[in-house]
Motif scaffolding. Structure first.
Motif, short mmCIF file in Angstrom:
data_model
loop_
_atom_site.label_atom_id
_atom_site.label_comp_id
_atom_site.label_asym_id
_atom_site.label_seq_id
_atom_site.Cartn_x
_atom_site.Cartn_y
_atom_site.Cartn_z
N GLN A 255 0.85 -1.18 0.00
CA GLN A 255 0.00 0.00 0.00
C GLN A 255 0.89 1.24 0.00
OE1 GLN A 255 -3.09 -0.02 2.93
NE2 GLN A 255 -4.07 1.84 2.16
N LEU A 256 1.24 1.68 -1.20
CA LEU A 256 2.20 2.76 -1.36
C LEU A 256 1.55 4.10 -1.69
CD1 LEU A 256 4.81 0.85 -3.60
CD2 LEU A 256 4.91 1.19 -1.12
N SER A 257 0.39 4.06 -2.32
CA SER A 257 -0.17 5.26 -2.95
C SER A 257 -0.50 6.39 -1.98
CB SER A 257 -1.43 4.90 -3.74
OG SER A 257 -1.96 6.05 -4.37
N THR A 258 -0.15 7.60 -2.41
CA THR A 258 -0.53 8.82 -1.69
C THR A 258 -1.38 9.71 -2.59
OG1 THR A 258 1.51 9.90 -2.39
CG2 THR A 258 1.53 8.80 -0.24
N PHE A 259 -1.85 9.15 -3.69
CA PHE A 259 -2.57 9.94 -4.70
C PHE A 259 -3.75 10.71 -4.11
CE2 PHE A 259 -6.18 10.22 -7.62
CZ PHE A 259 -5.63 10.97 -8.65
N LEU A 260 -4.56 10.06 -3.29
CA LEU A 260 -5.76 10.71 -2.77
C LEU A 260 -5.44 11.88 -1.85
CD1 LEU A 260 -7.95 7.54 -2.07
CD2 LEU A 260 -8.03 9.08 -4.04
#
Length: 430
Positions: A255-260
């Motif tokens: 769980q890498l995403s920081t998009f949001l």
């Protein structure tokens, strides 16, 4: 049968399951895998032309160009690219991606074939129609490629794999799936990677060979082919890539995403530093599909957001091959897996956007790469990186990046990764 497997999976302790799996693989390798491989190798020793079929999926994760070109130039090999169906996001997505990939590989001058005929609704029989001697896979995940082309269908054909991304994480699904253990040759990037595979895989890396990473030659040996990737500006500006990962939610522990957290912020940055920077939005290929399915996004909002990146003078959307994009950039800001290591080939300034638990997911190589980065824990960190490092050039991490490049990114034997792969194949079949 499914209920029994579920019951056994829930009742047997994990240590015992691992012991049983090791026993299973030890016997499978000794009595099935190695005899099949030995027979296949013997059949190739007197053969003038070795037919190699590359099973291609997304064009954006294709890492075999240098290997394909070397094989094409070598009279011993007959390389073919087979565009295969991506089946986990429905028929529409499958057809779109196959068309995109086919046109892309055709434009590169490859001998390319589509595995699916839309008019007749038929699929190529890989073994009968193409008669491959060696298969190169571009992705290890069962359920992504159509099952008729998955590795477990071809135990009597020599199978190979180069990771589609330079792996920085420690999860077993990057090196210890059934796929990885079934391979004839698992070509890995570094000695650190091999040590992890030797220790953690059920076959203890018996098929693993260190060759380097094929993108090395793209980054370091080839000249820039396309300088016109970035929008022209009235004045010179720093070129920044923002590359968000797709893992909005837990993906097998990843769980890498920081998009949001930052999807609006990067537009604000482009406006705030309009006279100093331009930004390319380079999303992971799977991010769009994940956003389509997200309860707060959906297709309309996602498509609108993507299009907006092309509507401002100093922003743009980029979804194509990223090698020249990296080489012509001045910096990157991202939260991806493989880019953590791949961008270090450029030795340019880089920031990793953290989400609180990145280091928990990294292997030893990933930790070393991560420590070469500036770390973005919040918006203030990103602003500081842009102002001080990118615009003013106060780059305190430059020596760390150069050291990492020398220690980990140079392929062994003084050769390119593609040369090492071909040499290994020839050594085994001579």
């Amino acid at each position: 049968m499914g209920k029994i497997r579920t019951f056994v999976g829930k009742t047997i302790p994990t240590p015992l399951k691992n012991i049983l799996k090791e026993w299973y693989w030890r016997n499978k390798v000794h009595y099935i895998k190695l005899p099949y491989e030995k027979k296949a190798i013997c059949a190739l020793k007197g053969k003038k032309k070795i037919r190699v079929v590359f099973l291609a999926l997304y064009k954006s994760v294709w890492k075999y160009d240098s290997l394909y070109q070397l094989m094409k130039a070598d009279e011993r090999f007959d390389p073919i690219v087979l565009v295969c169906p991506i089946v986990n996001y429905g028929v529409k997505h499958m057809l779109e991606q196959m068309e995109i990939s086919f046109k892309h590989y055709k434009s590169l001058g490859y001998n390319v074939i589509s595995s699916y005929n839309k008019d007749s609704d038929t699929y190529i029989d890989l073994e009968k129609d193409l008669q491959p001697d060696i298969l190169f896979y571009t992705n290890p995940y069962k359920g992504l490629i159509d099952n008729r082309y998955y590795i477990d269908r071809f135990p009597h054909i020599l199978t190979c794999y180069v990771p589609y991304g330079f792996n920085p994480v420690k999860f077993e699904w990057t090196y210890n799936l059934n796929f990885h253990n079934l391979l004839w040759r698992f070509f890995c990037e570094t000695q650190i990677t091999k040590e992890m595979i030797d220790k953690g895989s059920f076959t203890h890396g018996i098929n693993c060979v260190v060759v380097g990473y094929p993108l090395y030659e793209k980054f370091c040996k080839e000249s820039i082919k396309n300088f016109g990737l970035w929008k022209e500006q009235e004045q010179k500006k720093k070129k920044i890539i923002w590359a968000p990962h797709h893992s909005l939610e837990d993906c097998g522990g990843l769980q890498l995403s920081t998009f949001l957290s930052y999807y609006k912020f990067f537009f604000e940055l482009a406006q705030k530093y309009f006279n100093d920077i331009q930004i390319v939005f380079k999303p992971h290929p799977l991010l769009k599909e994940k956003l389509y399915q997200h309860p707060d996004w959906g297709k309309e909002k996602t498509d609108t957001y993507y299009k907006e990146w092309d509507s401002h003078p100093n922003t743009q959307l980029f979804e194509d091959d990223y090698i020249d994009l990296f080489k012509t950039s001045d910096a990157i800001i991202h939260d991806c897996g493989s880019f953590t290591t791949e961008y270090l080939y450029t030795q340019k300034p880089c920031m990793y956007l953290t989400n609180g638990h990145n280091l928990e997911q990294y292997n030893e190589l990933g930790k070393q790469a991560f420590n070469c980065y500036y770390h973005g824990n919040n918006a203030s960190d990103i602003i500081s990186f842009i102002e001080k490092v990118v615009i003013k050039g106060e780059d305190t991490q430059i020596d760390a990046r150069k050291d990492f490049f020398i220690r980990n990114l140079l392929p062994p034997n003084g050769l390119t990764a593609a040369e090492n792969i071909i040499n290994e194949i020839k050594k085994q079949i001579q």
